[in-house]
Structure formats: C-alpha cells, structure tokens
Write a protein that holds these residues in place. Structure first.
Motif, mmCIF file in Angstrom:
data_model
loop_
_atom_site.group_PDB
_atom_site.id
_atom_site.type_symbol
_atom_site.label_atom_id
_atom_site.label_comp_id
_atom_site.label_asym_id
_atom_site.label_seq_id
_atom_site.Cartn_x
_atom_site.Cartn_y
_atom_site.Cartn_z
ATOM 1 N N VAL A 336 0.784 -1.178 0.112
ATOM 2 C CA VAL A 336 0.095 -0.081 -0.061
ATOM 3 C C VAL A 336 1.120 1.323 -0.016
ATOM 4 C CG1 VAL A 336 -1.737 1.334 1.267
ATOM 5 C CG2 VAL A 336 -1.620 -1.128 1.291
ATOM 6 N N VAL A 337 0.833 2.015 -1.079
ATOM 7 C CA VAL A 337 1.539 3.241 -1.143
ATOM 8 C C VAL A 337 0.770 4.430 -1.001
ATOM 9 C CG1 VAL A 337 3.078 4.474 -2.735
ATOM 10 C CG2 VAL A 337 3.221 2.031 -2.764
ATOM 11 N N VAL A 338 1.339 5.550 -0.247
ATOM 12 C CA VAL A 338 0.552 6.966 0.057
ATOM 13 C C VAL A 338 1.375 7.761 -0.941
ATOM 14 C CG1 VAL A 338 0.152 8.686 1.543
ATOM 15 C CG2 VAL A 338 0.083 6.485 2.310
ATOM 16 N N THR A 339 0.372 8.501 -1.905
ATOM 17 C CA THR A 339 1.232 9.248 -2.684
ATOM 18 C C THR A 339 0.961 10.848 -2.232
ATOM 19 O OG1 THR A 339 -0.509 9.204 -4.221
ATOM 20 C CG2 THR A 339 1.361 7.835 -4.883
ATOM 21 N N PHE A 340 1.797 11.714 -2.905
ATOM 22 C CA PHE A 340 1.624 13.052 -2.511
ATOM 23 C C PHE A 340 1.275 14.018 -3.698
ATOM 24 C CE2 PHE A 340 3.802 13.670 1.653
ATOM 25 C CZ PHE A 340 3.914 12.323 2.091
#
Ligand SMILES: [Zn+2]
Length: 340
Positions: A336-340
């Motif tokens: 799971v990746v959190v993008t900016f």
C-alpha cells in the motif's frame, strides 16, 4: 506544508506546519513523493508499549522523494534528483556503521516515523549520509518500497539465509508486502518457491508472480503439502514473518541443516518449540530486522532492471488511515503506497 501527525494512539491529524529551514551542513532537503506502508506503521499507530517516543510524531517509515536543496558541504546530489532515505538514524561512526552493518548501529537515535518524526510530510531535512540516489527509470511509488520492503527481504534472503540458486524456499504469507518481494527475488535467483496464502484469489496472484506451488493454508495443512512437494526432505529455507502457531510448522518443513529467517510475528510473538528438534536437525534460525544501506542500493538496482513491487493500493496522504486499514485487513496483496 502538510505533515501527517500521530497525536495520540490511533489518532492521526493532517496538520499545516511551517516548512523546514534551509538544509544545514551536510544536509539535504527532500521533497517527499511517496510513502509506502509497513507493519511498523501499524505498530506505531496502535501504540506499542515498548517504543520510547514523544507525540505528536510525523508518521511514515519508508519513502521516496527528490532533492529540493543541498546544504553546505554536500556533494553528489543535485536538485530534482530522485532519492530514497535510510530511516534508521544511525551514528555513522561505531564499528557496525563503519562495517556497513547499519541496522546493528550501537548508537541508533531511533527509527523515523516510529520513534522520531518520519516521512509523511511535504519537505524534510536530513543528513546526506542517509540519502541514496535512485535511477530515473524507477517510479516514485516503486522506489518508496525499497528502503524497507525490498531491502528487508534482500537482507533476510541473502545476508542472513544466504539463499543459493536452485534451492527450495517456503515463503510464508506470500501475498503480504514482503512476501510478494520474497517470491520475486527467490524466483529471479532460480529457486523453487512454495508459498502460503489465505484465499484462492491470492493463490492465483501468487502463481502469476512466479511461485511454483501455492498452498491455501486455510483449506490445506502447509506442513503436509510442503513435505509432499519435497519428497519428505523439506525445504532449504523458510521465509517467516508470521510467527504464532505456524512457526513450529515452519520448523517442521525445514530439511536437516535448513535455515529459517524471520522478521515478524503478526500472528503472535510467543511460542514454545522443541530444542531437541533444533539441535538434532541442525536448524539455523535467523532473526532479521531492517536492512543495511547496501541492501537498499541492491534493491534499487533490481528495480531499475525491472523487478518492481506489487502495488495493491495507492491512496493520497489524507487517506493514510484507509491505507493502514487495508494493510490490517489481510485482503491486501502487495504494498500500500501513499502518494503526495
Ligand atoms: Zn553506528
């Protein structure tokens, strides 16, 4: 600028905070591009009794970014350059650090995002010593999975278990972030990979990653199947991170002299096991935590050659908590990746 901050156990706030000062001597300023989630984030979010830390705390233990500015005395970085960061605040001078065994630093000042402020913010300054360049062809979201997910597996398989081409490995929980990486790395080395998953949909996905044999541990006993698949000999290596009741099963499927490497205990931290079995079977058990900077460089090199992480879900910074819930749900397959 934004900073996602843990203000109390299980309470996150997206805060507006002042940007950092220009980078100091030996520092670079980094614009964060992506944060990848790990079980370490879950421990931090829930509040681990043993962790000495002060809240509010900026979360995020694993990230990629780009150089925004360089401080005096910094060579080798230029603005706009892609980077990842080593999240353990090592001393850089002790024997372990000098020998490149960064995760055994004798004076580590904490793990970013867990003990001290982490990466879930737009900008941060940090020592250039802990920053690693990333090749242009590696996507930000992929690079974000290098410092922990990829590098932890690299450290477990190659520094600890010393996995060799042609060996057989059992990868426990092959659908997890590190499980998916372990399958890919072991296959790339030319190993036979047996893996366990908790449902049939994940079994299909694990096969698509290259796993030779996939066992649904909810419908079949992985010990029985693994022994059958190896003609009762057992496997050379078990990649463990589940712990709990399954740990003894993991020992049971090792061949004599086999190696078990573990970096987690999501199913429970304490078990009983048979010492006679340990020495008579000449098992080697490795505890593994984190990785070295060299492991991160090796991981990035693999990514640049096309070994990319399996991304289950991307969420924006404001939905970090939804990402954590996905990680906790056991539905997750990959990162799971959190993008900016
Ligand atoms: Zn040190």
């Amino acid at each position: 600028m934004r900073a996602l901050t843990l203000v109390a156990d299980r309470k996150l706030e997206l805060q507006d905070v002042p940007p950092p000062q220009p980078p100091g001597d030996g520092e670079v300023q980094i614009r964060v591009k992506a944060v990848a989630l790990n079980h370490l984030d879950l421990w931090g979010f829930r509040g681990m009794a043993f962790a000495k830390r002060q809240m509010p705390l900026v979360v995020g233990v694993e990230a990629s970014g780009e150089i925004a500015a360089t401080g005096p005395g910094v060579n080798g970085f230029r603005p706009g350059q892609k980077v990842v960061m080593y999240g353990g605040l090592t001393c850089g001078v002790c024997k372990a650090c000098r020998e490149g065994r960064d995760n055994l630093c004798e004076k580590v000042a904490g793990i970013m995002g867990f003990h001290v402020d982490g990466f879930a913010r737009d900008l941060l300054n940090m020592s250039a010593r802990l920053v690693i360049p990333v090749l242009e062809n590696v996507a930000d979201r992929d690079a974000a999975c290098a410092p922990i997910a990829f590098a932890t597996v690299e450290h477990m398989l190659f520094d600890n278990a010393k996995l060799q081409p042609g060996e057989t490995i059992l990868v426990q929980a092959g659908g997890s972030g590190i499980g998916t990486v372990a399958i890919k790395m072991a296959k790339a080395l030319g190993c036979t990979v047996i893996t366990t998953v908790g449902d049939d949909a994940k079994a299909e996905k694990a096969r698509a990653l290259g796993a030779d044999h996939v066992i649904n541990y909810k419908s079949e006993r992985f010990e029985t199947i693994t022994r059958k698949l190896t003609n009762k000999k057992g496997v050379d290596v078990v990649f463990e991170h589940v712990g709990g009741e399954g740990f003894n099963g993991s020992l049971l499927v090792l061949k004599r002299g086999g190696r078990l490497v573990t970096c987690g205990s999501t199913a429970g931290p304490s078990i009983q096991f048979n010492l006679m079995q340990l020495f008579q079977q000449q098992y080697k058990i490795f505890g593994s935590f984190g990785a070295t900077m060299a492991n991160i460089r090796a991981s990035l090199a693999k990514m640049a050659k096309g070994m990319t992480p399996v991304i289950d879900l991307e969420v924006p910074l404001a939905e970090f908590e939804r990402g954590l819930a996905r990680l906790e749900s056991r539905q997750v397959f990959g990162k799971v990746v959190v993008t900016f």
